[in-house]
Design a protein around this motif. Structure first.
Motif, PDB file in Angstrom:
ATOM      1  N   ASN A  35       8.151  36.717  -5.467  1.00  0.00           N
ATOM      2  CA  ASN A  35       8.360  37.105  -6.862  1.00  0.00           C
ATOM      3  C   ASN A  35       7.088  36.947  -7.693  1.00  0.00           C
ATOM      4  O   ASN A  35       6.338  35.992  -7.529  1.00  0.00           O
ATOM      5  CB  ASN A  35       9.494  36.257  -7.452  1.00  0.00           C
ATOM      6  N   ILE A  40      11.351  34.318 -14.682  1.00  0.00           N
ATOM      7  CA  ILE A  40      12.707  34.670 -14.231  1.00  0.00           C
ATOM      8  C   ILE A  40      12.995  34.135 -12.831  1.00  0.00           C
ATOM      9  O   ILE A  40      13.968  34.527 -12.198  1.00  0.00           O
ATOM     10  CB  ILE A  40      12.935  36.201 -14.261  1.00  0.00           C
ATOM     11  N   ILE A  43      16.464  32.606 -12.213  1.00  0.00           N
ATOM     12  CA  ILE A  43      17.562  33.585 -12.152  1.00  0.00           C
ATOM     13  C   ILE A  43      17.678  34.141 -10.740  1.00  0.00           C
ATOM     14  O   ILE A  43      18.781  34.283 -10.198  1.00  0.00           O
ATOM     15  CB  ILE A  43      17.344  34.714 -13.171  1.00  0.00           C
ATOM     16  N   TYR A  44      16.532  34.464 -10.130  1.00  0.00           N
ATOM     17  CA  TYR A  44      16.560  34.932  -8.742  1.00  0.00           C
ATOM     18  C   TYR A  44      17.122  33.848  -7.816  1.00  0.00           C
ATOM     19  O   TYR A  44      17.917  34.136  -6.918  1.00  0.00           O
ATOM     20  CB  TYR A  44      15.153  35.301  -8.278  1.00  0.00           C
ATOM     21  N   TRP A 288      10.624  41.185 -21.806  1.00  0.00           N
ATOM     22  CA  TRP A 288      11.007  40.171 -20.825  1.00  0.00           C
ATOM     23  C   TRP A 288      11.074  38.775 -21.447  1.00  0.00           C
ATOM     24  O   TRP A 288      11.623  37.853 -20.848  1.00  0.00           O
ATOM     25  CB  TRP A 288      10.018  40.166 -19.666  1.00  0.00           C
ATOM     26  N   VAL A 362      21.053  42.128 -13.273  1.00  0.00           N
ATOM     27  CA  VAL A 362      19.851  42.840 -13.711  1.00  0.00           C
ATOM     28  C   VAL A 362      19.861  43.056 -15.226  1.00  0.00           C
ATOM     29  O   VAL A 362      18.867  42.828 -15.913  1.00  0.00           O
ATOM     30  CB  VAL A 362      19.711  44.191 -12.974  1.00  0.00           C
ATOM     31  N   GLU A 365      21.016  39.103 -17.069  1.00  0.00           N
ATOM     32  CA  GLU A 365      20.249  37.892 -16.764  1.00  0.00           C
ATOM     33  C   GLU A 365      18.754  38.195 -16.645  1.00  0.00           C
ATOM     34  O   GLU A 365      17.934  37.586 -17.333  1.00  0.00           O
ATOM     35  CB  GLU A 365      20.755  37.270 -15.452  1.00  0.00           C
ATOM     36  N   LEU A 366      18.391  39.145 -15.773  1.00  0.00           N
ATOM     37  CA  LEU A 366      16.987  39.530 -15.628  1.00  0.00           C
ATOM     38  C   LEU A 366      16.521  40.379 -16.803  1.00  0.00           C
ATOM     39  O   LEU A 366      15.340  40.408 -17.134  1.00  0.00           O
ATOM     40  CB  LEU A 366      16.785  40.291 -14.314  1.00  0.00           C
ATOM     41  N   PHE A 368      16.298  43.676 -17.220  1.00  0.00           N
ATOM     42  CA  PHE A 368      15.411  44.795 -16.911  1.00  0.00           C
ATOM     43  C   PHE A 368      15.942  46.085 -17.533  1.00  0.00           C
ATOM     44  O   PHE A 368      17.149  46.337 -17.509  1.00  0.00           O
ATOM     45  CB  PHE A 368      15.313  45.027 -15.403  1.00  0.00           C
TER      46      PHE A 368
END
Length: 453
Positions: A35, A40, A43-44, A288, A362, A365-366, A368
């Motif tokens: 990553n 983030i 989160i992953y 972001w 996605v 949480e992320l 994007f």
């Protein structure tokens, strides 16, 4: 005795033949993802990996995150290991050129089939090599509650009455300098958050802010090509708009929460915390950063008050310019990984961007803004900055400033430029020297990158 022999024989066969399978229990195929974004990583690790393993029996996701500013270095060391990353990232055409010998063709993958505009993919040797996974925007994030408080002051020195009316550097400067004079009344330490200049934390300036002068200079070279195409093909960067770049950087540092002499100790996390805690009114960053702001312990900024302004520098026509919008976020599958790992990488990426569970993570949480056909309009991230990017992209009479920094010939150029910029802030270098070094280093690094002398 015979039974014992048979038992031990079976045990030996089980151990010899099924070391990886676990003798009666299949071992999961581990998908190693390197990553790029530290902000983030949790989160992953805590959301994406468990959900993927639960919905895809036989697979697990291993997430390793490179420290800020060290991704290329980390990738170089990890990719030569016996179990290298199956998924890694490149930051655009220049990044792909660095890793062209490590990318697997993606033309026939499930992941590529999701891309709504296939022209966005990067190719090498005629084959799809890198796929964008997020469209992002950045600019000056502001706390609208503080800005409203400023515009309500009876002694404000500007004629405009709201932040939305700021559409030029002249207006931004007038507002910022007047806010500095009134910072005690507004309850802030400075108008802008710290201009982070510690090691690994200069990327907002030597990559993102410099994008604006890059865009305008390269847009003028050949109108039939994009600014990025012009930049990639150009050995010479004149830094035509260097004074405009200087305008904004000086405004940041002279109206800041932090004295210029202390910038070398400040990180991006420091500046984002200052904004989240209400110590300043503005900070430069991208969409972001919404999760970081809202997730800061003690956050004092309401989601509805987190908004964007473009990076105004005083360049002619900037009143019609929007946020800097584009992507440097491309995913590749490592052809040096095992065949099973490559297959698993495609399964994971397809799951993340097409399954209901993956898409929810996605978007929510992320956060994007994705380019995939699997997302409907109402699945746009709900965070305030992603909403702001969408708003600015659709403003009448306003055009986004395309990401042109992907044309920067090397990380070395960025690092040198950042160091020279820091020396200027500290009074150890003149602005003329910053410009001279930036242009000379561009030619040198471009020639190295393109095999020229």
């Amino acid at each position: 005795m015979k039974k014992n022999k048979l038992f031990f024989s079976a045990l030996i066969v089980c151990a010899g033949v099924s070391l990886l399978a676990g003798c009666g229990k299949d071992k999961s195929q581990e998908i190693y993802f390197l990553n790029f974004k530290p902000e983030i990583a949790t989160i992953y690790e805590e959301k994406v990996a468990p959900a993927f393993a639960k919905e895809n029996p036989g697979y697990t996701l291993k997430v390793v995150t490179a420290a800020s500013g060290t991704y290329e270095q980390t990738l170089r060391s990890e990719i030569v290991k016996s179990e290298p990353p199956a998924i890694f990232q490149v930051n655009g055409p220049v990044g792909l050129a660095n890793w062209k010998d490590s990318v697997a063709p993606l033309d026939n993958t499930q992941f590529y089939s999701l891309l709504a505009d296939t022209s966005m993919a990067l190719k090498y040797d005629g084959k799809v090599a890198a796929i964008p996974y997020a469209v992002e925007g950045y600019g000056i994030i502001y706390n609208d509650a503080i800005m409203r408080a400023y515009f309500s002051l009876p002694n404000k020195a500007v004629s405009i009455s709201s932040t939305e009316e700021i559409n030029s550097f002249e207006l931004l400067k007038a507002v910022a300098e007047d806010m500095t004079k009134n910072k005690d009344a507004l309850g802030i330490k400075g108008v802008f958050a710290s201009t982070s200049m510690s090691a690994g934390n200069q990327w907002r300036w030597q990559t993102h802010t410099v994008n604006v002068p890059l865009y305008y200079e390269f847009a003028e070279k050949n109108p039939s090509a994009t600014p990025l195409e012009n930049g990639l093909a150009t050995a010479d960067f004149t830094f035509k708009y260097n004074e405009n770049f200087k305008n904004l950087m000086d405004l940041y540092t002279q109206n800041s929460t932090t004295a210029i002499s202390l910038l070398g100790s400040k990180s991006t996390d420091d500046s984002m915390a200052e904004f989240a805690l209400g110590q300043c009114a503005m900070v430069q960053n991208g969409n972001w950063a919404a999760a970081q702001i809202l997730g800061t312990p003690g956050n004092k900024v309401a989601a509805e008050d987190i908004k964007f302004l473009p990076l105004y520098m005083g360049i002619p026509g900037e009143e019609k310019a929007g946020l800097c919008v584009g992507t440097e976020n491309y995913l590749c599958i490592n052809k040096g990984a095992s065949e099973e790992a490559q297959k698993g990488a495609d399964i994971f990426l397809h799951w993340l961007f097409s399954s209901e569970t993956g898409k929810a993570i996605v978007s929510n949480e992320l956060m994007f803004i994705t380019p995939f056909n699997s997302f409907s309009a109402d699945e746009l991230p709900a965070d305030p900055l992603s909403q702001q990017v969408s708003l600015w992209m659709n403003k009448p009479g306003v055009s986004s400033v395309a990401w042109t920094f992907n044309a920067i010939p090397s990380e070395e150029w960025k690092n040198r430029f950042g160091s020279n910029l820091f020396m200027y802030f500290e009074g150890k270098s003149s602005w003329a020297d910053v410009v001279k070094n930036a242009t000379a280093d561009w030619t040198s690094e471009w020639n190295i990158k393109n095999g020229s002398k």
